[in-house]
Write an enzyme that holds these catalytic residues in place. Structure first.
Site, mmCIF file in Angstrom:
data_model
loop_
_atom_site.group_PDB
_atom_site.id
_atom_site.type_symbol
_atom_site.label_atom_id
_atom_site.label_comp_id
_atom_site.label_asym_id
_atom_site.label_seq_id
_atom_site.Cartn_x
_atom_site.Cartn_y
_atom_site.Cartn_z
ATOM 1 N N GLU A 158 -6.232 -4.387 0.653
ATOM 2 C CA GLU A 158 -7.248 -5.370 1.066
ATOM 3 C C GLU A 158 -8.595 -4.688 0.890
ATOM 4 O O GLU A 158 -9.024 -3.907 1.738
ATOM 5 C CB GLU A 158 -7.011 -5.775 2.527
ATOM 6 C CG GLU A 158 -5.687 -6.484 2.772
ATOM 7 C CD GLU A 158 -5.682 -7.929 2.268
ATOM 8 O OE1 GLU A 158 -6.765 -8.525 2.146
ATOM 9 O OE2 GLU A 158 -4.592 -8.459 1.985
ATOM 10 N N CYS B 243 -16.174 -7.794 5.078
ATOM 11 C CA CYS B 243 -15.733 -7.689 3.675
ATOM 12 C C CYS B 243 -15.996 -8.963 2.887
ATOM 13 O O CYS B 243 -16.275 -8.919 1.705
ATOM 14 C CB CYS B 243 -14.252 -7.344 3.624
ATOM 15 S SG CYS B 243 -13.213 -8.505 4.522
HETATM 16 P P1 NAD Z 1 -13.140 3.249 3.550
HETATM 17 O O1 NAD Z 1 -12.392 2.942 2.310
HETATM 18 O O2 NAD Z 1 -14.207 4.269 3.519
HETATM 19 O O3 NAD Z 1 -12.141 3.705 4.720
HETATM 20 C C1 NAD Z 1 -10.991 2.961 5.084
HETATM 21 C C2 NAD Z 1 -9.947 3.894 5.655
HETATM 22 O O4 NAD Z 1 -9.591 4.827 4.648
HETATM 23 C C3 NAD Z 1 -10.396 4.693 6.871
HETATM 24 O O5 NAD Z 1 -9.350 4.712 7.810
HETATM 25 C C4 NAD Z 1 -10.649 6.081 6.312
HETATM 26 O O6 NAD Z 1 -10.348 7.102 7.218
HETATM 27 C C5 NAD Z 1 -9.705 6.159 5.116
HETATM 28 N N1 NAD Z 1 -10.259 6.998 4.053
HETATM 29 C C6 NAD Z 1 -11.559 7.177 3.747
HETATM 30 N N2 NAD Z 1 -11.689 8.006 2.673
HETATM 31 C C7 NAD Z 1 -10.427 8.336 2.298
HETATM 32 C C8 NAD Z 1 -9.884 9.144 1.256
HETATM 33 N N3 NAD Z 1 -10.678 9.795 0.411
HETATM 34 N N4 NAD Z 1 -8.560 9.251 1.164
HETATM 35 C C9 NAD Z 1 -7.746 8.602 2.007
HETATM 36 N N5 NAD Z 1 -8.192 7.820 3.018
HETATM 37 C C10 NAD Z 1 -9.521 7.682 3.168
HETATM 38 O O7 NAD Z 1 -13.706 1.834 4.052
HETATM 39 P P2 NAD Z 1 -14.627 1.538 5.290
HETATM 40 O O8 NAD Z 1 -15.981 2.080 5.027
HETATM 41 O O9 NAD Z 1 -13.950 1.922 6.543
HETATM 42 O O10 NAD Z 1 -14.668 -0.058 5.248
HETATM 43 C C11 NAD Z 1 -15.545 -0.759 4.451
HETATM 44 C C12 NAD Z 1 -14.877 -1.273 3.198
HETATM 45 O O11 NAD Z 1 -13.694 -1.967 3.508
HETATM 46 C C13 NAD Z 1 -15.739 -2.302 2.466
HETATM 47 O O12 NAD Z 1 -15.644 -2.075 1.081
HETATM 48 C C14 NAD Z 1 -15.109 -3.622 2.831
HETATM 49 O O13 NAD Z 1 -15.339 -4.653 1.895
HETATM 50 C C15 NAD Z 1 -13.679 -3.260 2.919
HETATM 51 N N6 NAD Z 1 -12.966 -4.172 3.789
HETATM 52 C C16 NAD Z 1 -12.051 -5.024 3.255
HETATM 53 C C17 NAD Z 1 -11.404 -5.931 4.070
HETATM 54 C C18 NAD Z 1 -10.404 -6.908 3.539
HETATM 55 O O14 NAD Z 1 -9.726 -7.526 4.343
HETATM 56 N N7 NAD Z 1 -10.263 -7.083 2.245
HETATM 57 C C19 NAD Z 1 -11.688 -5.956 5.434
HETATM 58 C C20 NAD Z 1 -12.623 -5.068 5.929
HETATM 59 C C21 NAD Z 1 -13.256 -4.169 5.104
#
Ligand code: NAD
Length: 456
Positions: A210, A244
Site C-alpha cells: 500500500e 496517502c
Molecule cells: P516509509 O516508507 O518511510 O516507512 C514505512 C515503514 O517502513 C515504517 O514502519 C518504517 O520503519 C519502515 N522503513 C522505513 N525505511 C525502511 C527501510 N529502508 N527498510 C525497511 N523498512 C523501512 O513511509 P512513511 O514515511 O512512514 O509514510 C509515508 C508514506 O506512506 C507516503 O508515501 C504515503 O503515501 C504512504 N502511505 C500509503 C498508504 C496507503 O494506504 N497506500 C497509507 C499511508 C501512507
C-alpha cells in the site's frame, strides 16, 4: 527479547497447531480487539495528540471509528467469506465437485507508516485475524507514543505466539524482512516499497504493498465549484496533508480558477478560523525533517493563500500555491503535507496526457457535472481508486477494495478485500471414484478422438 527467527518460529508453531483457524476463534479475537480499542480510546487520542497534534475529532473519525466500523463489518460477513466457494465443474470433470478454499497464509508481517499510525497498523490486522493468520506488527518509529500504545494493548490482549509487536526503526524493519514470513503487508512510501518487494522476492514471499504517489484533483469548468472547493480542501488538509490519498496537486480549468480560489479561501476560514497556526483542529507535521522539507517547497512558486509556519510546533498553515511547473521540486515528489500547487488547463485531453506521463497515482479526483467526462477520466487513466465530485470517500466504504496500481501499490484491502489479502485461494477438485474415463490415459483406444470432441 527473543531473536527474530525464533519469534517467527513460535508464531509458525502456533499457526500449525490449527487454533487460529476456526470461526469461533477468529470471532472471539476480533471482538477482543474491538473491546480493547474502545477501552484504550483515551490513551490513543492522547498519543495521537502527542505525536501529530491530531484533534479528538480527527483521531476518532479517521482512526478509532474507522477501525470499529471495519470490525463490525467483518464480524457480520466473516462466516460467509470463510465458507469454501462451490463453483461449476466443466464437462472434463464430470462427477467431480470444484471448490475454492480461503486458506490463511500463515504468519504475516504488517509494517505500518506514521501518518495514521493506529489505524494503518490495526486495519490490516483485522484482515489477518479474520483470515486465520498469526501476525507480527511493526509500527512506525516516527510516532513513538502511538507505537507504545499499540505495543501495550496488543501484549495485553493476545498471546505473544499469536500476535506480537516489534518496535524499532529501519534496522529492525530490515532484520524483519530477512525472516521467513508467509506474507508481508507493507504500508509506506514508494522507495521503501521497492526495498520490501526486493526482500520478499528473495524468498518469494507474497506481498501486499500500500504505497503513495502524487494524486491529482481535477476541476472542470462545469463543476459545482463551491462544493469542489470544500471537498478538495477537506481532503487535502485533513491531518495537515499527511494522507496517502490526499489530493497532491490541483488542475483547474482556467475559466473557473478565480471563482474556485475564492471559494477555497472561504472554506479555509470556515474550517480552521483566522489562525490555523494555533488551531486545535489542525494537525501538525510529524518531525523537524518533514517540516524543513515542506518549508523548502514554499519558495517554488507564488503563495496565494497560507504559507505561515512555526518551526517549534512543526506547523505550516494550509497553503495554496500558483505559478508552479512540473520542473519544480514540489511537483517532483509526493508532497505529503499542507501545500496545494495549482496548475491550469483549457483542454482536458492535455491533462489526461500529463497524468499518463506520471507514475500511476494512488487516487484521482475529478469534479464535473458531466457523466460523459467522468466516464472518460475513469476509462482513460489508470489509478488506484478515487471519487467523482469528492475526495477521500472511497477509502471509507467497506464495500470498496482500497489499493494502488503499479507504483502506487500491489493488492488491496478493506472489507472483504482485507480477508482476501491475507488468504490464499486454494482450488480443490473432489473427484468421484464411482467411475473413471479411460480416454484420459495414453493407453486408451480412440482416446485422442474422444478428447478432441470434448476439448476445443
Ligand atoms: P516509509 O516508507 O518511510 O516507512 C514505512 C515503514 O517502513 C515504517 O514502519 C518504517 O520503519 C519502515 N522503513 C522505513 N525505511 C525502511 C527501510 N529502508 N527498510 C525497511 N523498512 C523501512 O513511509 P512513511 O514515511 O512512514 O509514510 C509515508 C508514506 O506512506 C507516503 O508515501 C504515503 O503515501 C504512504 N502511505 C500509503 C498508504 C496507503 O494506504 N497506500 C497509507 C499511508 C501512507
Amino acid at each position: 527479547m527473543e531473536r527474530l527467527p525464533e519469534l517467527v518460529q513460535h508464531h509458525k508453531d502456533y499457526f500449525y497447531s490449527g487454533q487460529t483457524k476456526s470461526f469461533e476463534f477468529r470471532k472471539k479475537q476480533l471482538k477482543t480487539l474491538r473491546n480493547a480499542i474502545k477501552e484504550y480510546e483515551p490513551e490513543v487520542i492522547q498519543a495521537l495528540k502527542d505525536d501529530l497534534h491530531k484533534s479528538e475529532w480527527e483521531a476518532y473519525t479517521t482512526e478509532i471509528g474507522f477501525l470499529l466500523e471495519e470490525i463490525k463489518f467483518t464480524l457480520k460477513h466473516l462466516i460467509e467469506w470463510m465458507n469454501p466457494e462451490k463453483v461449476k465443474s466443466p464437462v472434463t470433470h464430470l462427477g467431480s465437485k470444484s471448490l475454492i478454499h480461503q486458506e490463511p497464509y500463515g504468519v504475516s508481517l504488517i509494517i505500518a507508516p506514521w501518518n495514521y499510525p493506529f489505524q494503518l497498523q490495526l486495519a490490516p490486522l483485522i484482515g489477518a485475524i479474520a483470515a486465520g493468520n498469526c501476525a507480527v506488527l511493526k509500527p512506525s518509529e516516527l510516532t513513538p507514543a502511538v507505537s507504545a500504545v499499540i505495543g501495550k494493548m496488543i501484549r495485553e490482549i493476545y498471546p505473544h505466539k499469536y500476535i506480537s509487536v516489534v518496535e524499532g526503526g529501519v534496522e529492525t524493519s530490515t532484520e524483519l524482512l530477512k525472516q521467513a514470513f508467509d506474507h508481508i503487508f507493507f504500508t509506506g512510501s514508494v522507495p521503501v516499497g521497492k526495498i520490501v518487494m526486493e526482500a520478499a522476492a528473495k524468498q518469494l514471499i507474497p506481498v501486499t504493498l500500500e504505497l503513495g504517489g502524487k494524486s491529482p484533483a481535477i476541476v472542470d469548468k462545469d463543476a459545482n465549484l463551491k462544493l469542489a472547493a470544500k471537498r478538495i480542501l477537506w481532503g487535502k488538509f485533513t491531518n495537515a496533508g499527511q494522507t496517502c490519498i490526499a489530493p497532491d496537486y490541483l488542475y483547474v480549468h482556467s475559466d473557473v480558477k478565480k471563482v474556485l480560489l475564492l471559494h477555497m479561501q472561504e472554506a479555509l476560514q470556515e474550517f480552521y478560523g483566522e489562525d490555523p497556526l494555533t488551531s486545535e483542529v489542525y494537525a501538525h507535521l510529524v518531525s523537524d525533517r518533514h517540516f524543513d522539507r515542506l518549508k523548502g517547497f514554499l519558495s517554488n512558486g507564488d503563495v496565494l493563500i497560507g504559507g505561515q509556519h512555526k518551526a517549534d510546533d512543526r506547523v505550516i498553515t494550509p497553503t495554496i500555491m500558483e505559478n508552479i511547473s512540473w520542473d519544480d521540486p514540489v511537483m517532483q515528489e509526493e508532497i505529503f503535507g499542507p501545500i496545494l500547487p495549482v496548475l491550469e488547463f483549457t483542454d482536458l485531453n492535455k491533462v489526461i496526457e500529463e497524468v499518463r506521463n506520471q507514475p500511476k497515482p494512488l487516487a484521482l479526483y475529478f469534479f464535473s457535472e458531466s457523466e460523459q467526462k467522468q466516464d472518460k477520466i475513469t476509462s482513460s487513466l489508470s489509478f488506484g481508486g478515487g471519487c467523482m465530485n469528492d475526495t477521500l470517500m472511497h477509502i471509507v466504504s467497506p464495500y470498496l477494495p482500497f489499493g494502488g496500481v503499479g507504483s502506487s501499490g500491489t493488492g488491496s484491502y478493506h472489507g472483504k478485500a482485507s480477508f482476501e489479502a491475507f488468504s490464499h485461494q486454494k482450488s480443490i477438485v473432489k473427484q468421484t471414484t464411482k467411475f473413471d474415463f479411460s480416454f484420459r490415459y495414453p493407453s486408451a483406444k480412440n482416446g485422442l478422438k474422444m478428447i478432441k470432441r470434448i476439448m476445443g
